[in-house]
Design a protein around this motif. Sequence first.
Motif, PDB file in Angstrom:
ATOM      1  N   UNK A 189      45.708 -23.663 -27.432  1.00 42.96           N
ATOM      2  CA  UNK A 189      46.211 -24.229 -26.181  1.00 42.96           C
ATOM      3  C   UNK A 189      45.584 -23.549 -24.967  1.00 42.96           C
ATOM      4  N   UNK A 190      45.139 -22.315 -25.149  1.00 34.87           N
ATOM      5  CA  UNK A 190      44.560 -21.575 -24.034  1.00 34.87           C
ATOM      6  C   UNK A 190      43.117 -21.913 -23.748  1.00 34.87           C
ATOM      7  N   UNK A 191      42.439 -22.555 -24.707  1.00 35.27           N
ATOM      8  CA  UNK A 191      41.021 -22.828 -24.517  1.00 35.27           C
ATOM      9  C   UNK A 191      40.709 -24.318 -24.442  1.00 35.27           C
ATOM     10  N   UNK A 239      35.050 -18.825 -25.630  1.00 35.59           N
ATOM     11  CA  UNK A 239      35.424 -20.241 -25.583  1.00 35.59           C
ATOM     12  C   UNK A 239      34.542 -21.053 -26.528  1.00 35.59           C
ATOM     13  N   UNK A 240      33.247 -20.781 -26.462  1.00 43.44           N
ATOM     14  CA  UNK A 240      32.280 -21.513 -27.269  1.00 43.44           C
ATOM     15  C   UNK A 240      32.539 -21.299 -28.754  1.00 43.44           C
ATOM     16  N   UNK A 241      32.818 -20.054 -29.139  1.00 40.30           N
ATOM     17  CA  UNK A 241      33.052 -19.738 -30.549  1.00 40.30           C
ATOM     18  C   UNK A 241      34.326 -20.393 -31.067  1.00 40.30           C
ATOM     19  N   UNK A 242      35.377 -20.382 -30.253  1.00 43.96           N
ATOM     20  CA  UNK A 242      36.639 -20.999 -30.669  1.00 43.96           C
ATOM     21  C   UNK A 242      36.465 -22.505 -30.832  1.00 43.96           C
ATOM     22  N   UNK A 243      35.764 -23.128 -29.887  1.00 48.79           N
ATOM     23  CA  UNK A 243      35.523 -24.565 -29.984  1.00 48.79           C
ATOM     24  C   UNK A 243      34.707 -24.890 -31.226  1.00 48.79           C
ATOM     25  N   UNK A 244      33.672 -24.080 -31.471  1.00 47.83           N
ATOM     26  CA  UNK A 244      32.846 -24.321 -32.657  1.00 47.83           C
ATOM     27  C   UNK A 244      33.669 -24.167 -33.934  1.00 47.83           C
ATOM     28  N   UNK A 245      34.414 -23.065 -34.038  1.00 49.83           N
ATOM     29  CA  UNK A 245      35.190 -22.812 -35.253  1.00 49.83           C
ATOM     30  C   UNK A 245      36.181 -23.942 -35.516  1.00 49.83           C
ATOM     31  N   UNK A 246      36.852 -24.399 -34.473  1.00 47.35           N
ATOM     32  CA  UNK A 246      37.854 -25.451 -34.634  1.00 47.35           C
ATOM     33  C   UNK A 246      37.223 -26.736 -35.136  1.00 47.35           C
ATOM     34  N   UNK A 247      36.089 -27.116 -34.551  1.00 47.83           N
ATOM     35  CA  UNK A 247      35.417 -28.342 -35.003  1.00 47.83           C
ATOM     36  C   UNK A 247      34.890 -28.174 -36.428  1.00 47.83           C
ATOM     37  N   UNK A 248      34.424 -26.981 -36.740  1.00 43.75           N
ATOM     38  CA  UNK A 248      33.913 -26.754 -38.092  1.00 43.75           C
ATOM     39  C   UNK A 248      35.015 -26.922 -39.132  1.00 43.75           C
ATOM     40  N   UNK A 249      36.179 -26.328 -38.884  1.00 47.10           N
ATOM     41  CA  UNK A 249      37.276 -26.470 -39.843  1.00 47.10           C
ATOM     42  C   UNK A 249      37.735 -27.918 -39.936  1.00 47.10           C
TER      43      UNK A 249
END
Length: 245
Positions: A110-112, A123-133
Amino acid sequence: MSLPKTGMCLVCGTETRNRCSSCSKAGLDLFFCSPEHQKFVWPVHRYFCGPGKANSWIWPALSPNEVEAALEILHTSLGPYTDGRWNTKTLAEGLKAMSGGIEQPDAILKGYVEPVNEPDAIDSAIAYMTRHFHHALLHSFEPPSTKPSPDMSPLLTITDIANPLEISVDAGGWRTPFLHQVSVIAAGLHSRAPPPDYNDKLRQHVLPSLVKLLQATLLPEDSEKARDTLLRLIQFAEERLNLTL
């Protein structure tokens, strides 16, 4: 900074003076020989075009819809598999590990959410990880396919390519031009009508350009990483593109 007069089209390798004007403002020269080739790559490139996105490559912040979807799969297990990069079975475990175990996964998501004024590496890493999963849960039990599923967004398509090549989260340095070239592959996989002779363009220009980039930039810096990335690229080309380097 003086700009080169000509360069090779990102799609076909034709020498041209035409470049992406927005990316030039970011200090990056990406050439397209025709509006058709630029339009072809645009569904992917638009997420990584211009200052603050193109150079260094930044994975876009999560949209509200992506956050909502991620919250629904937060604790869903990959089953007998683990994620190869983070060695975790759920998105919640991965996000918590990324924060050092401090923050709760739902709070991280929710924070990103976008809009993020100036997305940083976290931010970039969290977005990437979420899309990857998200992609892994949708497709991890399916055999590799040469085409994405109809519901896969361009961002999921290029995420799907970046992960096996292990050039995903830390996208600075040599990875930035590498991923921009990879975006041509993602556009082709995502497009319902790629340009004529697209496979020939991959074989004759796109894939050789990726190899040359590794040889020129990564090999002198880290020969082991260069060889590993090259082997991954060869495997990806054979399994996903049915092409031999």
